[in-house]
Design a protein around this motif. Structure first.
Motif, PDB file in Angstrom:
ATOM      1  N   ASN A  69       0.906  -1.181   0.035  1.00 34.53           N
ATOM      2  CA  ASN A  69      -0.017  -0.013   0.001  1.00 34.53           C
ATOM      3  C   ASN A  69       0.919   1.251   0.233  1.00 34.53           C
ATOM      4  O   ASN A  69       0.704   2.127  -0.860  1.00 34.53           O
ATOM      5  CB  ASN A  69      -0.840   0.166   1.192  1.00 34.53           C
ATOM      6  N   LEU A  70       1.852   1.279   1.036  1.00 38.50           N
ATOM      7  CA  LEU A  70       2.549   2.276   0.987  1.00 38.50           C
ATOM      8  C   LEU A  70       3.493   2.659  -0.443  1.00 38.50           C
ATOM      9  O   LEU A  70       3.733   3.883  -0.886  1.00 38.50           O
ATOM     10  CB  LEU A  70       3.936   2.171   2.180  1.00 38.50           C
ATOM     11  N   ALA A  71       3.882   1.579  -1.030  1.00 41.40           N
ATOM     12  CA  ALA A  71       4.457   1.614  -2.215  1.00 41.40           C
ATOM     13  C   ALA A  71       3.476   2.303  -3.242  1.00 41.40           C
ATOM     14  O   ALA A  71       4.347   2.959  -4.222  1.00 41.40           O
ATOM     15  CB  ALA A  71       5.312   0.325  -2.694  1.00 41.40           C
ATOM     16  N   PHE A  72       2.256   1.589  -3.570  1.00 42.62           N
ATOM     17  CA  PHE A  72       1.524   2.056  -4.764  1.00 42.62           C
ATOM     18  C   PHE A  72       1.161   3.630  -4.318  1.00 42.62           C
ATOM     19  O   PHE A  72       1.146   4.444  -5.409  1.00 42.62           O
ATOM     20  CB  PHE A  72       0.368   1.508  -4.429  1.00 42.62           C
ATOM     21  N   THR A  73       1.015   4.204  -3.032  1.00 42.50           N
ATOM     22  CA  THR A  73       0.613   5.673  -2.821  1.00 42.50           C
ATOM     23  C   THR A  73       1.793   6.476  -3.016  1.00 42.50           C
ATOM     24  O   THR A  73       1.664   7.545  -3.515  1.00 42.50           O
ATOM     25  CB  THR A  73      -0.059   5.538  -1.623  1.00 42.50           C
ATOM     26  N   GLY A  98      -6.153   9.251   1.117  1.00 43.59           N
ATOM     27  CA  GLY A  98      -7.300   8.840   0.695  1.00 43.59           C
ATOM     28  C   GLY A  98      -7.044   7.561  -0.107  1.00 43.59           C
ATOM     29  O   GLY A  98      -7.990   6.552  -0.036  1.00 43.59           O
ATOM     30  N   ILE A  99      -6.122   7.418  -1.073  1.00 40.36           N
ATOM     31  CA  ILE A  99      -5.752   6.167  -1.744  1.00 40.36           C
ATOM     32  C   ILE A  99      -5.476   5.031  -0.894  1.00 40.36           C
ATOM     33  O   ILE A  99      -6.000   4.174  -0.884  1.00 40.36           O
ATOM     34  CB  ILE A  99      -4.609   6.341  -2.487  1.00 40.36           C
ATOM     35  N   LEU A 103      -7.287   1.418  -0.328  1.00 40.99           N
ATOM     36  CA  LEU A 103      -7.029   0.061  -0.342  1.00 40.99           C
ATOM     37  C   LEU A 103      -6.980  -0.680   0.701  1.00 40.99           C
ATOM     38  O   LEU A 103      -7.398  -1.964   0.752  1.00 40.99           O
ATOM     39  CB  LEU A 103      -5.397   0.270  -0.797  1.00 40.99           C
ATOM     40  N   GLY A 104      -6.957  -0.020   2.093  1.00 43.30           N
ATOM     41  CA  GLY A 104      -7.250  -0.729   2.946  1.00 43.30           C
ATOM     42  C   GLY A 104      -8.760  -1.033   3.121  1.00 43.30           C
ATOM     43  O   GLY A 104      -9.112  -2.015   3.729  1.00 43.30           O
ATOM     44  N   GLY A 105      -9.551  -0.446   2.596  1.00 44.48           N
ATOM     45  CA  GLY A 105     -11.058  -0.732   2.725  1.00 44.48           C
ATOM     46  C   GLY A 105     -11.423  -1.999   1.755  1.00 44.48           C
ATOM     47  O   GLY A 105     -12.110  -2.590   2.286  1.00 44.48           O
ATOM     48  N   ILE A 106     -10.571  -2.158   0.818  1.00 44.18           N
ATOM     49  CA  ILE A 106     -10.829  -2.999  -0.157  1.00 44.18           C
ATOM     50  C   ILE A 106     -10.479  -4.493   0.711  1.00 44.18           C
ATOM     51  O   ILE A 106     -11.278  -5.606   0.926  1.00 44.18           O
ATOM     52  CB  ILE A 106      -9.816  -2.958  -1.266  1.00 44.18           C
ATOM     53  N   LEU A 216      -8.388   2.328   8.582  1.00 46.16           N
ATOM     54  CA  LEU A 216      -7.493   3.074   9.255  1.00 46.16           C
ATOM     55  C   LEU A 216      -5.932   2.706   9.081  1.00 46.16           C
ATOM     56  O   LEU A 216      -4.975   3.690   8.646  1.00 46.16           O
ATOM     57  CB  LEU A 216      -7.700   3.166  10.915  1.00 46.16           C
ATOM     58  N   SER A 217      -5.574   1.542   8.950  1.00 44.61           N
ATOM     59  CA  SER A 217      -4.361   0.946   8.705  1.00 44.61           C
ATOM     60  C   SER A 217      -3.992   1.400   7.298  1.00 44.61           C
ATOM     61  O   SER A 217      -2.762   1.864   7.013  1.00 44.61           O
ATOM     62  CB  SER A 217      -4.376  -0.710   8.820  1.00 44.61           C
ATOM     63  N   GLY A 218      -4.792   1.425   6.286  1.00 44.80           N
ATOM     64  CA  GLY A 218      -4.543   1.717   4.861  1.00 44.80           C
ATOM     65  C   GLY A 218      -4.177   3.259   4.832  1.00 44.80           C
ATOM     66  O   GLY A 218      -3.225   3.846   3.980  1.00 44.80           O
ATOM     67  N   ALA A 219      -4.912   4.254   5.587  1.00 46.24           N
ATOM     68  CA  ALA A 219      -4.649   5.441   5.689  1.00 46.24           C
ATOM     69  C   ALA A 219      -3.437   5.738   6.285  1.00 46.24           C
ATOM     70  O   ALA A 219      -2.746   6.807   5.662  1.00 46.24           O
ATOM     71  CB  ALA A 219      -5.898   6.064   6.551  1.00 46.24           C
TER      72      ALA A 219
END
Length: 333
Positions: A69-73, A98-99, A103-106, A216-219
């Motif tokens: 997630n970090l890499a993509f955002t 937001g992105i 991704l975390g929401g998915i 929250l983790s994704g954010a």
């Protein structure tokens, strides 16, 4: 004194202090305030990821996709900044958060709605998100000369002698403490992991709580994506490779139970700092990278064993106390 030694956070803080003293004997100046500030700054991104991971682990789940997630955002905001340098920095940061949250929401949706085990979901999305970063960038890099000065310099600006990146980590720590100890979400997270069945009877939506924990983790992973590419002035597909395991390790070392429902923000932060001190010190005293990996692995295994024994002892104490009460009642009768 015995009570202090039983406190996991105080014990871990003491171990970190002893480590700093020990390493300073091998590397002169390691204990100096300026170096300690650098260690905290180097560990700030891991602290942010670990706190997001903690929220997920408390609900009896795990998020192995945080580094992807970090890499993509990070790639997305770096490419946006390179293509449109006039976009305000606050908007880029909001974009990253937001992105990351999406991704975390998915992950959260798949765990909540389809009831797929979290480890399976996040192992899959780990690969997917890395692949998305590759597709987005075409396998290319975004280098420092392609990014705007404000995009790169803000996290490095010193305030009271401490970089902005470190101050952001401090604010995230304070925010995580407030959320997990002073809000209904925090209480629901502990309850959902500690005893999901009892949580359901208490009216807590366990699935929704896990979904929010993944968001929250994704954010926080998204925020870490911007901080990573700005601090290191480069974005590429494999940035932060392995950080998903470091975020889990920080929690395990800090006393957050993989079984859910147990742990504190202070423990997660101290666990991350423990790893940060080790990773900063071992190269300085001449330990090879392979030995560093082995040492880190040994520490993680020992932490898991320590946690398991501590939780087993608590369970035995409860049973022993209950047995004593039953015996007393029988004697009174």
């Amino acid at each position: 004194m015995q009570r202090l030694l039983k406190n996991r956070e105080i014990l871990l803080a003491g171990i970190i202090i002893l480590m700093i003293i020990g390493f300073s004997m091998r590397a002169s100046g390691f204990e100096k305030p300026a170096n300690l500030v650098n260690i905290f700054n180097d560990t700030s991104i891991l602290i942010i990821l670990a706190l997001g991971q903690m929220g997920v682990i408390l609900t009896k789940s795990i998020d192995l996709s945080v580094a992807a997630n970090l890499a993509f955002t990070g790639m997305a905001v770096a490419m946006t900044n390179a293509a449109f340098p006039g976009v305000p920095l606050p908007l880029l940061i909001a974009m990253a958060v937001g992105i990351g949250a999406c991704l975390g929401g998915i992950n959260g949706f798949l765990v909540w709605a389809l009831r797929i085990p979290p480890i399976v979901v996040t192992l899959g999305t780990l690969t997917i998100y890395r692949g998305m970063a590759f597709v987005l960038s075409g396998g290319g890099w975004v280098n420092a000369h392609q990014m705007s000065p404000s995009f790169l310099n803000i996290p490095r600006l010193p305030i009271l002698g401490v970089p902005v990146l470190s101050w952001i980590a401090v604010f995230i720590i304070a925010g995580a403490w407030l959320v997990l100890t002073r809000t209904s979400f925090g209480r629901s997270a502990y309850a959902s992991g500690g005893n999901p069945n009892a949580a359901i009877y208490a009216g807590i939506d366990v699935g929704r709580t896990r979904f929010l924990a993944f968001v929250l983790s994704g954010a926080l992973a998204g925020l870490a994506g911007y901080l990573w590419v700005s601090r290191y002035a480069v974005a590429y597909v494999d940035i932060a490779a392995g950080f998903e395991l470091d975020s889990v390790a920080a929690n395990v070392i800090g006393g957050i139970s993989i079984a859910g429902g147990i742990g504190s923000v202070a423990g997660a932060v101290l666990g991350a700092l423990f790893l940060g001190v080790i990773k900063n010190a071992l190269p300085v005293i001449g330990i090879s990278p392979f030995a560093q990996m082995a040492i880190s692995g040994i520490v993680i295994v020992l932490a898991v064993v320590f946690n398991a024994r501590a939780e087993a002892k608590k369970g035995r104490i409860i049973l022993r106390d209950q047995a004593a009460k039953d015996t007393a009642k029988e004697a009174a009768a």
